[in-house]
Design a protein around this motif. Structure first.
Motif, PDB file in Angstrom:
ATOM      1  N   GLU A 263      -2.839  -6.831 -10.538  1.00 56.48           N
ATOM      2  CA  GLU A 263      -4.194  -6.802 -11.066  1.00 56.48           C
ATOM      3  C   GLU A 263      -5.137  -6.223 -10.014  1.00 56.48           C
ATOM      4  N   LEU A 264      -6.034  -5.339 -10.457  1.00 56.03           N
ATOM      5  CA  LEU A 264      -7.009  -4.742  -9.561  1.00 56.03           C
ATOM      6  C   LEU A 264      -8.382  -4.746 -10.209  1.00 56.03           C
ATOM      7  N   TYR A 265      -9.381  -4.855  -9.385  1.00 56.86           N
ATOM      8  CA  TYR A 265     -10.760  -4.633  -9.811  1.00 56.86           C
ATOM      9  C   TYR A 265     -11.208  -3.339  -9.155  1.00 56.86           C
ATOM     10  N   VAL A 266     -11.567  -2.359  -9.954  1.00 60.42           N
ATOM     11  CA  VAL A 266     -11.881  -1.025  -9.461  1.00 60.42           C
ATOM     12  C   VAL A 266     -13.337  -0.708  -9.749  1.00 60.42           C
ATOM     13  N   GLN A 267     -14.047  -0.232  -8.746  1.00 60.51           N
ATOM     14  CA  GLN A 267     -15.418   0.210  -8.934  1.00 60.51           C
ATOM     15  C   GLN A 267     -15.528   1.638  -8.439  1.00 60.51           C
ATOM     16  N   THR A 268     -15.844   2.552  -9.331  1.00 65.19           N
ATOM     17  CA  THR A 268     -16.019   3.953  -8.982  1.00 65.19           C
ATOM     18  C   THR A 268     -17.485   4.197  -8.664  1.00 65.19           C
ATOM     19  N   GLU A 269     -17.763   4.538  -7.439  1.00 67.23           N
ATOM     20  CA  GLU A 269     -19.139   4.771  -7.020  1.00 67.23           C
ATOM     21  C   GLU A 269     -19.351   6.267  -6.805  1.00 67.23           C
ATOM     22  N   VAL A 270     -20.152   6.872  -7.653  1.00 67.84           N
ATOM     23  CA  VAL A 270     -20.467   8.282  -7.486  1.00 67.84           C
ATOM     24  C   VAL A 270     -21.672   8.364  -6.558  1.00 67.84           C
ATOM     25  N   THR A 271     -21.400   8.349  -5.274  1.00 67.90           N
ATOM     26  CA  THR A 271     -22.448   8.368  -4.255  1.00 67.90           C
ATOM     27  C   THR A 271     -22.153   9.488  -3.279  1.00 67.90           C
ATOM     28  N   ASP A 272     -23.015   9.617  -2.276  1.00 68.80           N
ATOM     29  CA  ASP A 272     -22.794  10.637  -1.257  1.00 68.80           C
ATOM     30  C   ASP A 272     -21.485  10.405  -0.511  1.00 68.80           C
ATOM     31  N   SER A 273     -21.080   9.136  -0.418  1.00 66.82           N
ATOM     32  CA  SER A 273     -19.846   8.823   0.294  1.00 66.82           C
ATOM     33  C   SER A 273     -18.604   9.064  -0.564  1.00 66.82           C
ATOM     34  N   ASN A 274     -18.783   9.186  -1.885  1.00 65.50           N
ATOM     35  CA  ASN A 274     -17.668   9.476  -2.792  1.00 65.50           C
ATOM     36  C   ASN A 274     -16.506   8.505  -2.597  1.00 65.50           C
ATOM     37  N   ASP A 275     -16.811   7.225  -2.665  1.00 61.70           N
ATOM     38  CA  ASP A 275     -15.796   6.198  -2.486  1.00 61.70           C
ATOM     39  C   ASP A 275     -15.399   5.560  -3.804  1.00 61.70           C
ATOM     40  N   VAL A 276     -14.178   5.070  -3.839  1.00 60.04           N
ATOM     41  CA  VAL A 276     -13.748   4.149  -4.877  1.00 60.04           C
ATOM     42  C   VAL A 276     -13.535   2.802  -4.203  1.00 60.04           C
ATOM     43  N   SER A 277     -14.205   1.776  -4.683  1.00 64.13           N
ATOM     44  CA  SER A 277     -14.062   0.436  -4.139  1.00 64.13           C
ATOM     45  C   SER A 277     -13.011  -0.312  -4.949  1.00 64.13           C
ATOM     46  N   ILE A 278     -11.995  -0.828  -4.265  1.00 70.84           N
ATOM     47  CA  ILE A 278     -10.884  -1.518  -4.918  1.00 70.84           C
ATOM     48  C   ILE A 278     -10.774  -2.920  -4.347  1.00 70.84           C
ATOM     49  N   HIS A 279     -10.743  -3.886  -5.229  1.00 72.07           N
ATOM     50  CA  HIS A 279     -10.697  -5.293  -4.832  1.00 72.07           C
ATOM     51  C   HIS A 279      -9.361  -5.893  -5.255  1.00 72.07           C
ATOM     52  N   GLY A 280      -8.752  -6.671  -4.363  1.00 70.06           N
ATOM     53  CA  GLY A 280      -7.496  -7.333  -4.713  1.00 70.06           C
ATOM     54  C   GLY A 280      -7.147  -8.432  -3.735  1.00 70.06           C
ATOM     55  N   HIS A 281      -6.133  -9.201  -4.098  1.00 72.83           N
ATOM     56  CA  HIS A 281      -5.639 -10.298  -3.271  1.00 72.83           C
ATOM     57  C   HIS A 281      -4.339  -9.887  -2.586  1.00 72.83           C
ATOM     58  N   ALA A 282      -3.891 -10.724  -1.644  1.00 76.45           N
ATOM     59  CA  ALA A 282      -2.622 -10.481  -0.960  1.00 76.45           C
ATOM     60  C   ALA A 282      -2.080 -11.804  -0.448  1.00 76.45           C
ATOM     61  N   VAL A 283      -0.769 -11.850  -0.231  1.00 76.36           N
ATOM     62  CA  VAL A 283      -0.122 -13.062   0.258  1.00 76.36           C
ATOM     63  C   VAL A 283       1.039 -12.679   1.178  1.00 76.36           C
ATOM     64  N   THR A 284       1.171 -13.398   2.293  1.00 78.19           N
ATOM     65  CA  THR A 284       2.280 -13.162   3.230  1.00 78.19           C
ATOM     66  C   THR A 284       3.565 -13.725   2.660  1.00 78.19           C
ATOM     67  N   VAL A 285       4.644 -12.941   2.775  1.00 82.33           N
ATOM     68  CA  VAL A 285       5.960 -13.386   2.307  1.00 82.33           C
ATOM     69  C   VAL A 285       6.912 -13.613   3.485  1.00 82.33           C
ATOM     70  N   VAL A 286       6.888 -12.696   4.457  1.00 83.44           N
ATOM     71  CA  VAL A 286       7.776 -12.794   5.617  1.00 83.44           C
ATOM     72  C   VAL A 286       6.989 -12.445   6.871  1.00 83.44           C
ATOM     73  N   SER A 287       7.224 -13.177   7.971  1.00 85.65           N
ATOM     74  CA  SER A 287       6.612 -12.868   9.242  1.00 85.65           C
ATOM     75  C   SER A 287       7.655 -13.042  10.345  1.00 85.65           C
ATOM     76  N   GLY A 288       7.843 -12.010  11.157  1.00 87.13           N
ATOM     77  CA  GLY A 288       8.847 -12.084  12.208  1.00 87.13           C
ATOM     78  C   GLY A 288       8.683 -10.967  13.215  1.00 87.13           C
ATOM     79  N   VAL A 289       9.804 -10.526  13.815  1.00 87.82           N
ATOM     80  CA  VAL A 289       9.782  -9.445  14.790  1.00 87.82           C
ATOM     81  C   VAL A 289      10.881  -8.460  14.413  1.00 87.82           C
ATOM     82  N   ILE A 290      10.673  -7.223  14.870  1.00 82.25           N
ATOM     83  CA  ILE A 290      11.683  -6.187  14.690  1.00 82.25           C
ATOM     84  C   ILE A 290      12.064  -5.678  16.072  1.00 82.25           C
TER      85      ILE A 290
END
Length: 292
Positions: A263-290
């Motif tokens: 799921e995403l929340y998308v905001q298209t901003e037609v501005t001088d910066s020409n950005d698309v703002s995208i909102h979302g969540h995240a979750v850690t699944v694995v943490s370690g070393v390589i």
């Protein structure tokens, strides 16, 4: 044997094993990795993208906590890519919740310019990505074949566009529903790959209106080593302006209807910066070393 922190994050989801996984490798400024090694790590991880983050302008044992600007590069198992939204979100999450960033926002220096990510309150993030509005694509025999591999047919009523920077091809059939898009079983054949290379495309996105969201899509990228990407942040730098023209609005709720879904929340901003703002969540699944 040198060791580097590596974190696997599911992006565009609030629960593990949904959304899109990305690996994030924390690269200290005094121990940079060469491009060949980064590509080997991405191949070893064998998920759609592996992100490599390195602090800039700050050095020392607290550099990941104190830095506000980072170098960011993204690799699929087979190549480096110009832009990756979900791995950017994953990198921000890893910085905030695994590497102890003290900042409220982070700047990433990338092949697509400087990207800004704001940290939310509970594992949620907003990122600004450069807009890449698509334009109608000449319908060659190769384009017709690519569409046929997606839908089993090509019809003149279908809308086919291409984004100039990322080279993402958009295919929209007004007669197809979001359920139709979810059920698609594209033929990702060598002939399809050859046709796409002749048209200089990196991915095909099939999209439609949705009864539960503003629109949905699926993303197929065998040209960059990804048969189907579960949730693709960069896709919405193209689909945002595509749907803005058709729906007459700037803010969208989007659903990527892959098997994992996101799921995403998308905001298209037609501005001088020409950005698309995208909102979302995240979750850690694995943490370690390589080990390198």
């Amino acid at each position: 044997m040198p060791q580097y922190r590596i974190i696997t994050v599911d992006a565009f989801t609030e629960v593990p094993f949904k959304g899109n996984p990305a690996a994030v490798v924390a690269v200290p400024s005094n121990s940079p990795l060469d491009e060949t090694t980064m590509q080997k790590i991405a191949a070893e991880m064998n998920i759609s993208e592996t992100a490599f983050i390195m602090p800039l302008m700050v050095q020392g044992p607290e550099e990941f906590q104190q830095a506000r600007v980072f170098s960011l590069r993204w690799f699929t198992p087979t190549c480096e890519v110009k832009l990756c939204g979900h791995a950017t979100l994953a990198a921000a999450h890893a910085l905030k919740h695994e590497l102890g960033s003290e900042r409220e926002k982070i700047y990433f220096e990338t092949a697509s310019g400087q990207l800004l990510v704001y940290f939310g309150m509970v594992n949620d993030y907003s990122m600004n990505l450069p807009v890449d509005p698509p334009a109608p694509m000449p319908v060659t025999d190769d384009v017709k074949y690519i569409v046929e591999c997606m839908f089993d047919e090509y019809k003149p009523t279908m809308q086919v566009e291409i984004s100039p920077s990322l080279r993402y091809m958009v295919v929209y059939d007004p007669a197809r529903s979001s359920d139709d898009v979810a059920r698609l079983k594209p033929k990702l054949t060598p002939e399809l790959v050859a046709a796409g290379k002749r048209e200089n495309i990196i991915a095909v996105m099939v999209t439609s209106k949705s009864s539960t969201h503003d629109f949905c899509c699926r993303f197929f990228g065998p040209w960059c080593g990804i048969d189907e990407d579960p949730v693709t942040g960069s896709a919405y730098t193209v689909l945002g302006p595509f749907w803005q023209k058709r729906l007459g609005k700037k803010k969208f709720e989007a659903h990527q209807c892959s098997k994992r879904s996101g799921e995403l929340y998308v905001q298209t901003e037609v501005t001088d910066s020409n950005d698309v703002s995208i909102h979302g969540h995240a979750v850690t699944v694995v943490s370690g070393v390589i080990n390198i």
